[in-house]
Design a protein around this motif. Structure first.
Motif, PDB file in Angstrom:
ATOM      1  N   GLU A   1      16.796 -29.767  22.123  1.00  0.00           N
ATOM      2  CA  GLU A   1      15.625 -29.606  21.634  1.00  0.00           C
ATOM      3  C   GLU A   1      14.400 -29.450  22.652  1.00  0.00           C
ATOM      4  O   GLU A   1      14.031 -30.170  23.430  1.00  0.00           O
ATOM      5  CB  GLU A   1      14.994 -30.732  20.483  1.00  0.00           C
ATOM      6  N   THR A   2      14.406 -28.067  22.873  1.00  0.00           N
ATOM      7  CA  THR A   2      13.030 -27.934  23.600  1.00  0.00           C
ATOM      8  C   THR A   2      11.643 -27.754  22.996  1.00  0.00           C
ATOM      9  O   THR A   2      11.869 -27.463  21.748  1.00  0.00           O
ATOM     10  CB  THR A   2      13.172 -26.653  24.857  1.00  0.00           C
ATOM     11  N   GLY A   3      10.981 -27.993  23.761  1.00  0.00           N
ATOM     12  CA  GLY A   3       9.440 -27.820  23.078  1.00  0.00           C
ATOM     13  C   GLY A   3       9.082 -26.144  23.203  1.00  0.00           C
ATOM     14  O   GLY A   3       9.847 -25.625  23.634  1.00  0.00           O
ATOM     15  N   HIS A   4       7.790 -25.775  23.286  1.00  0.00           N
ATOM     16  CA  HIS A   4       7.430 -24.636  23.345  1.00  0.00           C
ATOM     17  C   HIS A   4       5.887 -24.370  23.829  1.00  0.00           C
ATOM     18  O   HIS A   4       5.129 -25.312  23.677  1.00  0.00           O
ATOM     19  CB  HIS A   4       7.018 -23.928  21.891  1.00  0.00           C
ATOM     20  N   LEU A   5       5.708 -23.367  24.636  1.00  0.00           N
ATOM     21  CA  LEU A   5       4.457 -23.095  25.299  1.00  0.00           C
ATOM     22  C   LEU A   5       3.702 -21.952  24.062  1.00  0.00           C
ATOM     23  O   LEU A   5       4.473 -21.372  23.760  1.00  0.00           O
ATOM     24  CB  LEU A   5       4.539 -22.637  26.662  1.00  0.00           C
TER      25      LEU A   5
ATOM     26  N   MET B   1       2.958 -24.977  13.293  1.00  0.00           N
ATOM     27  CA  MET B   1       4.406 -25.280  14.001  1.00  0.00           C
ATOM     28  C   MET B   1       5.330 -24.072  13.892  1.00  0.00           C
ATOM     29  O   MET B   1       5.890 -23.647  14.630  1.00  0.00           O
ATOM     30  CB  MET B   1       4.934 -26.438  14.019  1.00  0.00           C
TER      31      MET B   1
ATOM     32  N   LEU C   1       4.129 -21.593  16.279  1.00  0.00           N
ATOM     33  CA  LEU C   1       4.296 -21.892  17.554  1.00  0.00           C
ATOM     34  C   LEU C   1       5.659 -21.857  18.001  1.00  0.00           C
ATOM     35  O   LEU C   1       6.058 -21.875  19.199  1.00  0.00           O
ATOM     36  CB  LEU C   1       3.331 -23.152  17.890  1.00  0.00           C
ATOM     37  N   GLN C   2       6.666 -22.452  17.087  1.00  0.00           N
ATOM     38  CA  GLN C   2       7.927 -22.437  17.617  1.00  0.00           C
ATOM     39  C   GLN C   2       8.843 -21.249  17.820  1.00  0.00           C
ATOM     40  O   GLN C   2      10.079 -21.568  17.847  1.00  0.00           O
ATOM     41  CB  GLN C   2       8.708 -23.643  16.652  1.00  0.00           C
TER      42      GLN C   2
END
Lengths: 791, 338
Positions: B96-100, B332, B335-336
Motif C-alpha cells: 500500500e503506497t500513498g500518492h502525491l 480520494m 487522488l489515488q
C-alpha cells in the motif's frame, strides 16, 4: 474587449487576401489577435425591392390591407399585407413565390380571404435581421427597384473576432485593422474621402465647454433639414454582423462611423435641446433617462452635456432618451469629443453603466481622432438623409492641446533589446508602413507618432515593439542564456528537502492533499481562533474562502469528512504555508503577516485503537526527522486541537517545531467527523534549511541473539520507563521492538500486556547461551521490582 | 516386506508428482533416501532377514531406490526447466503506497526543466501590499490595468497608500526577485495566486510559475530561447510555439505564448483558436519595472514570463480533465489514481 469585423467591410479599405484565415494568421502574428472566424449568411432567398403604388383596405378582413407594388418591370403585383405601417411610395422587401424565409416558410402565390396575393411583404424579424420587429421593413430610398434586397451587401461573409489589447483601442475599428493589414502586407490603404467643411457662421445653438480638463476636445456640427428612416440594407447588414442593432439612419450612422474609425459619436435631436448646450459637472440630484431606459440619479460631479432643463448626455457613456434622434427628427447636432479616460472609468463604475463608447474612451483615445470621424458622419448623413450643414464646425480644445508625439529613438536600443541588428533603412521602412514618420539617419532618429497611436506609443521601448512586431518575431532566432556560473549558490536545499519528505510520506502510505489556503469562519472557530486574530479577506468570493488559514489541520479534517463514507482508512498529509497575523521586520508587510511552511498529516483508521493511531503519527514524524539526521524528543502536553493527555510537543535540534497526537473529538465533530484521528503538525523551515547528515554505523561483526518477551503491567509506568529499566540491566541489549499491545479478558482490570522482540549483541564476541540466560534473569528481576511481571 | 517397499514407492511417486519446488524435492529425498529415510531404514533391515529372502527383498528395495532417485532427478529437471504450473491469474499482492498530488508532480517537473537552464527556484509571499503586485510592475493607482485582476483585498488598515492584498499573479515575485537578489537575477518563482473567480477553467486559489532573467545583455533572443526550451521539454518536440504580440503593463514588448493544439495538430478545432492554444504571457521587462527595483534600464535588460501551473499541466494531452476544480476537491478516488 471583443470586436467583430466582417471581412467584406475590411476589403473596402485595402486589397485583402482571398482566404480570411490567411489574413487572420498574419494579423495574429504581428499584433492583432484574431480569436476565431465565424460565418454569416442571409437565411432567405428571392426577396427583392418593390415600391408600393397603392394601399387599400381588404374587403373581407379588418386587419388586412391590399397593397399594389411594382418592381420596375412595369407589371404591378397585388400583395395582401397585415402590417399597419405600409404607405404609398415606400420601398419594401417583397418575397416572391419560391422565396424561402429563415423560419423555413416557402412563399407561394395564394388567396388570402378571397384576394389573390402574389407574394409577401417582409418585416425585419421575418428576414432574420431583427427580432421582435413585426413592422414591414421600410427600405432606404436608395434601394434599387427589382434588385435583391441584399445586392448592395454581401450574401455570405466571414466575421473575424478581433481581440484588441487594452493599449490598442485603435484596433477596435475596421480602419484600425485595415491599417495593420496594410502595414503587414504592404498593400496600400484606401480611406474614405471626407471633405472638411468650411462653414463660418454661428450655430443656431450655443455650446459652452465648462470643464476643459475632463473634456479634452469637443467638436460638433449642426445639420438641418434631414429626413430619418431606415438605413440602407448594406449599412444595416454591416452593423448587424458587427453585433450592433440598427435603429434609424442617423443613429446607425453614428454607430457605423464608430465601428469604422474607433471614435464614438453622438447625435442630438437639435430641436429637443433647450437653450445652450453646456459641458459641465452634474449637480447632486440631477436626473437623466438614458437611451437604455434607465433613470440615473446623479451624485454630483459626473461630467454631462446639459441643456437648460438638465443633463442630456452622460459624457462618453450614454445619451439621453428625450433628446435622442427619431424618425421625426429634422435637425441634428453631431457631437464627436474626447473625454478623459480615467474620468469616464470612474463615472462608468459609479453609475454601473457601460457602452461601446465608454469601453473605447476608457482605454484612452486621441483628441485628434474626432476630426475625421465627424467629417465622415456628416458626409454620410448628407448622402443618406439629405440636409445641409449650418454654421461652422464647433471645435473646442481642452486645457492641454495634444502635441504631436515625437520620440528620440536610439537605434542601438533595437539590438540591445532584440539581439539582432536591423539596418536603419529597414527600421525606417517598417515604421513608415505603420504610419510613423522617421527623420534623421544617425544613431538617434526622430520618430513622430500618428494620432491613432499617440496615447500608447510614448517612449523608446514602445518604438522597439513597433519595429519588432512588424519585422516579425518568428524571424528572430531563439538562444539559450549561458546556463550557469561557477560558485553560484542555487539555494535549492529547502525545495529538495521538501520533495524528499513528500516522497517519504508517500512511501509510508500517505496521500497528499491540496486544499484552499482560504478557509471559512466556521473552520476558523473550530480551531478556536478568534476572528479578530486572523487575516480576513475584505471581499471574499464566498463564505468558504473568508480568512487565510493559520493551520492546515482544519483543512485535513475537512478532507476526511468528504471521504470517510467511501474509505475506512484515510491517511493524508499536506505541505503548505500557514498564515498568521503579525511578524518581525522593517517593512509594513512583514509586520502585518507571517507566512510559514508546515507539514501536517492526519491518521484515521476505522477500528484502530487510540494507541495505534498515536503510534503511526509518532512513527511517521520520527522517520521524517531521522531521515534528516535529527533525533526528535517529545514533551508532554499539547495545545488545542490536540488532546493534552494523548499528544506531545515535538522538539528537534533544540527547537520546538510542532505537535503530534490524538485530536480532540469536539474539534473533529465541529467539522463533521465522528471518527478518531491522530495528527501531526510540523513547522518545516528550520528542518528543511539544512542538509541532513546521517552518521555511519559499522556493520556488527558478531551475530545477535533475538528473544521475545511478554510483559504485564499496570497503568502507573510508562513504556519508556519500562524500556529504560530493561536497557539499564545490560549494555548487551541493543534493539527493543514493541509488536503487540493486549488489553483483555485474560488480564486483570487496569492491566495490559506488551509483547516485545529484543536483541542482545556484543561488539567483541559471540554470546554464549549462559550469558544470554543470565541477562534474561536480570531483566526479569529489574522488571519485577517495578511490579511488571513476565507472562 | 516387499509390500512395504511397494507402498513406500507409491507414496514417493505421488509426493514427487505434487512437488513444485526444489525445497520440496529435497525434503522428499531426505524423507525416503536420507540417513534416517524410510527406504534407507528399510534397507538396513534387510540384514536381519533370513538369507534366502535377502536377494529378493534387497533387489526390490534397490530397484525402488533407483526409481525414486530417477523420479527425483526428473522432477528436478522439470522444476529447473520451468515446468511448474500454478494458476497465474491469481491477483498480485502490492504494498500500500500513498500518492502525491498532480500539482506537486507538475511543479517538480516544471522546476526541473528550468533548473537545466540555470533558473534558481524561489517561492515568494502570497500576502502583499499593492507595491510588488501592481505599483512596482508599472501599474500605478487609478490605472484601469488594476481593474482587470479581480483582486482579493485584506480587511485591514492600509499601510500608507497601499492596501494589503492577496497576489493575483506570480509576477509580484518577479518584482521581489529584482529588488532583493543580486545580479544576474535568474529565478523561477512558483507560488499560490488568488483571483475572485471560480468556474470550470479557474479556481480562486491556483499556482503560477514566473520566471525572470535580468542582467546586462539579456535580449529577446534569450526570451524566445527559454520559452521554446520549456515548451519542447514539457510538451514534446513536435509542438510548435508562437509568440503573438500582446500587451502587459510590465513588459514591452509583450507576448502571449501559444502552442500548437495537441488535439487537432494545428488544423483548428472546437478546443483551440485557429489551431493554437494560449499558454501564458511573456515579454521584456518594462524600464519602469527595472527602475522600481533600482536597476538602470539603460544598462540592464530582462525577460519575464508567467504561466499557470494547473493550466499548463492540463494542456498536456493525455489528461482530459473537464473541470479544473476537481484538483482541489480532494476526493480520494481521484487522488489515488496518480
Amino acid at each position: 474587449m471583443q470586436f467583430t469585423l466582417p471581412y467584406h467591410w475590411l476589403s473596402d479599405y485595402l486589397d485583402v487576401p482571398k482566404d480570411p484565415k490567411e489574413a487572420a494568421s498574419l494579423l495574429s502574428l504581428h499584433g492583432v489577435t484574431i480569436d476565431r472566424i465565424e460565418h454569416a449568411r442571409y437565411e432567405f432567398s428571392n426577396v427583392v425591392v418593390a415600391q408600393i403604388v397603392s394601399v387599400e383596405p381588404h374587403p373581407n378582413a379588418d386587419k388586412l390591407q391590399i397593397a399594389k407594388v411594382q418592381t420596375g418591370t412595369g407589371k404591378v403585383k397585388t400583395i395582401v399585407c397585415g402590417a399597419p405601417n405600409i404607405a404609398v411610395g415606400q420601398k419594401v422587401p417583397l418575397a416572391l413565390p419560391g422565396a424561402v424565409l429563415p423560419n423555413g416558410l416557402t412563399i407561394e402565390a395564394r388567396s388570402v380571404r378571397g384576394v389573390q396575393s402574389e407574394g409577401m411583404l417582409c418585416a425585419s424579424s421575418e428576414l432574420g435581421l431583427r427580432e421582435h420587429d413585426n413592422l414591414i421593413l421600410v427600405l432606404h430610398p436608395s434601394a434599387i427597384l427589382g434588385a435583391s434586397i441584399v445586392s448592395e451587401g454581401k450574401e455570405e461573409d466571414d466575421l473575424l473576432e478581433v481581440e484588441p489589447t487594452t493599449n490598442r483601442p485603435d484596433i477596435a475599428s475596421v480602419i484600425g485593422v485595415a491599417r495593420e493589414l496594410s502595414a503587414i502586407t504592404g498593400k496600400p490603404l484606401r480611406l474614405p474621402k471626407t471633405a472638411r467643411s468650411t462653414g463660418r457662421s454661428k450655430l443656431p445653438l450655443s455650446i459652452h465647454v465648462q470643464d476643459r480638463v475632463r473634456c479634452r476636445r469637443f467638436m460638433a456640427t449642426y445639420v438641418e433639414g434631414i429626413s430619418v428612416g431606415n438605413a440602407p440594407l448594406w449599412m444595416q447588414e454591416r452593423l448587424i454582423r458587427s453585433g450592433v442593432r440598427p435603429i434609424n439612419t442617423i443613429v446607425d450612422i453614428t454607430n457605423y462611423v464608430m465601428l469604422e474609425y474607433g471614435q464614438p459619436l453622438h447625435a442630438f435631436d437639435a430641436d429637443k435641446l433647450k437653450g445652450a448646450l453646456v459641458i459641465r459637472p452634474a449637480e447632486k440630484g440631477e436626473k437623466i433617462l438614458t437611451l437604455d431606459g434607465r433613470t440615473h440619479s446623479l451624485a454630483g460631479g459626473e461630467l454631462v452635456n446639459a441643456d437648460d432643463d438638465g443633463p442630456v448626455d452622460i459624457a462618453g457613456i450614454m445619451g439621453g432618451e428625450l433628446s435622442g434622434v427619431t424618425t421625426k427628427t429634422k435637425n441634428i447636432l453631431f457631437e464627436a469629443a474626447t473625454w478623459d479616460a480615467v474620468d469616464v472609468r470612474k463615472t462608468s463604475r459609479k453609475l454601473q453603466l457601460d457602452s461601446d463608447a465608454s469601453r473605447l474612451f476608457k482605454k484612452g483615445l486621441s483628441p485628434v481622432a474626432p476630426e475625421e470621424a465627424l467629417a465622415r458622419a456628416v458626409a454620410l448623413c448628407r448622402t443618406l438623409c439629405g440636409g445641409d450643414q449650418r454654421g461652422a464646425v464647433v471645435d473646442v480644445w481642452g486645457k492641454q492641446k495634444q502635441k504631436q508625439v515625437a520620440i528620440h529613438f536610439p537605434v542601438v536600443d533595437l539590438v540591445r533589446l532584440l539581439g539582432v541588428h536591423i539596418p536603419t533603412s529597414r527600421v525606417r521602412q517598417l515604421l513608415q508602413r505603420l504610419g510613423f514618420g522617421v527623420s534623421g539617419s544617425g544613431s538617434v532618429v526622430k520618430v513622430s507618432v500618428p494620432y491613432w497611436r499617440d496615447q500608447d506609443v510614448v517612449a523608446s521601448e514602445d518604438v522597439v515593439e513597433e519595429v519588432a512586431r512588424l519585422y516579425g518575431y518568428h524571424n528572430i532566432a531563439g538562444l539559450l542564456p549561458p546556463s550557469s556560473s561557477i560558485g553560484r549558490d542555487f539555494s535549492d536545499l529547502r525545495f529538495s528537502n521538501e520533495a524528499e519528505i513528500k516522497e517519504e510520506l508517500r512511501a509510508m502510505g500517505f496521500t497528499e492533499t491540496y486544499s484552499y489556503s482560504l478557509i471559512s469562519k466556521k473552520m476558523l472557530s473550530a480551531l478556536n481562533i478568534n476572528e479578530a486574530s486572523s487575516l480576513r479577506v475584505a471581499n471574499p468570493l464566498n463564505n468558504d474562502l473568508a480568512v487565510m488559514r493559520p493551520s492546515l489541520l482544519a483543512s485535513l479534517v475537512d478532507v476526511v469528512e468528504k471521504n470517510m463514507s467511501a474509505y475506512d482508512t484515510v491517511n493524508i498529509f499536506e505541505m503548505a504555508k500557514v498564515y498568521v497575523p503579525g511578524g518581525k521586520g522593517k517593512e509594513a508587510i512583514d509586520r502585518y503577516r507571517t507566512e510559514e511552511v508546515h507539514l501536517s498529516g492526519l491518521v484515521s483508521e476505522s477500528g484502530a485503537s487510540t494507541e495505534r493511531l498515536y503510534q503511526i503519527a509518532k512513527g511517521t514524524v520520527e522517520t521524517v526527522l531521522r531521515q534528516r539526521g535529527i533525533e526528535p524528543s517529545f514533551l508532554a502536553d499539547a495545545p488545542y486541537p490536540f488532546a493534552p493527555g494523548a499528544a506531545v510537543r515535538v522538539v528537534a535540534a533544540g527547537k520546538q517545531i510542532g505537535t503530534l497526537g490524538i485530536l480532540l473529538p469536539p474539534f473533529l465533530k465541529a467539522l463533521g467527523v465522528s471518527l478518531s484521528a491522530a495528527a501531526f503538525d510540523l513547522k518545516l523551515d528550520d528542518i528543511t534549511a539544512r542538509k541532513g547528515q546521517m552518521p555511519f554505523q559499522a556493520v556488527p561483526k558478531f551475530p545477535a541473539v533475538k528473544r521475545d518477551m511478554s510483559l504485564v503491567m499496570g497503568g502507573n509506568i510508562s513504556y519508556s520507563d519500562m524500556v529504560d529499566s530493561i536497557r539499564s540491566v545490560s549494555p548487551l541489549v541493543t534493539e527493543i521492538e514493541l509488536f503487540d499491545i493486549y488489553k483483555g479478558d485474560r488480564l486483570k482490570a487496569g492491566e495490559y500486556s506488551y509483547s516485545l522482540h529484543f536483541t542482545l549483541r556484543s561488539n567483541d564476541r559471540t554470546l554464549t547461551t549462559e550469558e544470554v540466560a543470565e541477562v534474561e534473569k536480570k531483566i526479569e528481576k529489574a522488571l519485577n521490582k517495578q511490579q511488571i511481571r513476565i507472562r | 516386506m516387499i509390500k512395504q517397499i511397494d507402498t513406500l514407492l507409491s507414496e514417493a511417486r505421488l509426493a514427487i508428482q505434487e512437488a513444485k519446488t526444489s525445497n520440496v524435492i529435497e525434503s522428499i529425498r531426505l524423507e525416503y533416501l536420507g540417513r534416517q529415510g524410510k527406504l534407507t531404514t528399510l534397507l538396513r533391515g534387510v540384514k536381519e532377514l533370513p538369507v534366502r529372502e535377502r536377494p529378493q527383498v534387497g533387489g526390490a528395495a534397490n530397484s525402488a531406490r533407483q526409481e525414486i532417485e530417477q523420479l527425483l532427478s526428473d522432477a528436478v529437471d522439470r522444476i529447473e526447466g520451468g515446468e511448474i504450473a500454478i494458476d497465474t491469474t491469481l491477483p498480485g499482492i502490492s504494498p500500500e503506497t500513498g500518492h502525491l498530488h498532480l500539482v506537486t508532480k507538475a511543479i517538480e517537473e516544471i522546476a526541473a526543466i528550468f533548473k537545466q537552464i540555470g533558473f534558481t527556484r524561489v517561492r515568494h509571499p502570497d500576502i502583499e501590499t499593492e507595491w510588488f503586485p501592481f505599483e512596482a510592475l508599472n501599474m500605478p493607482a487609478d490605472h484601469p490595468a488594476r481593474d482587470e485582476w479581480e483582486t482579493f483585498f485584506m480587511d485591514a488598515k492600509p499601510s500608507g497608500d497601499y492596501r494589503f492584498m492577496l497576489t493575483p499573479h506570480g509576477t509580484s515575485g518577479t518584482a521581489r526577485s529584482l529588488a532583493t537578489l543580486p545580479l544576474p537575477v535568474r529565478s523561477i518563482n512558483i507560488q499560490k495566486c488568488y483571483r475572485r473567480q471560480s468556474d470550470a477553467s479557474h479556481t480562486p486559489v491556483f499556482h503560477q510559475f514566473d520566471g525572470v532573467y535580468a542582467a546586462e545583455g539579456v535580449t529577446f533572443q534569450h526570451l524566445k530561447g527559454v520559452l521554446e526550451f520549456f515548451v519542447k521539454a514539457y510538451f514534446g518536440t513536435e509542438r510548435e510555439v508562437r509568440l503573438r504580440p500582446y500587451h502587459f503593463r510590465f513588459t514591452e514588448p509583450s507576448f502571449e505564448v501559444d502552442i500548437s493544439c495537441g488535439v487537432c495538430n494545428g488544423k483548428g478545432c472546437r478546443l483551440c483558436k485557429q489551431g493554437w492554444v494560449e499558454l501564458g504571457g511573456a515579454g521584456m521587462l518594462h524600464p519602469n519595472v527595472l527602475k522600481a527595483a533600482k536597476l538602470n534600464p539603460k544598462k540592464i535588460s530582462g525577460l519575464a514570463f508567467g504561466w499557470g501551473v494547473e493550466r499548463t499541466m492540463l494542456m498536456r494531452s493525455g489528461l482530459s480533465i473537464p473541470d479544473i476544480r476537481i484538483l482541489y476537491e480532494n476526493d480520494m478516488r481521484f487522488l489515488q489514481q496518480f
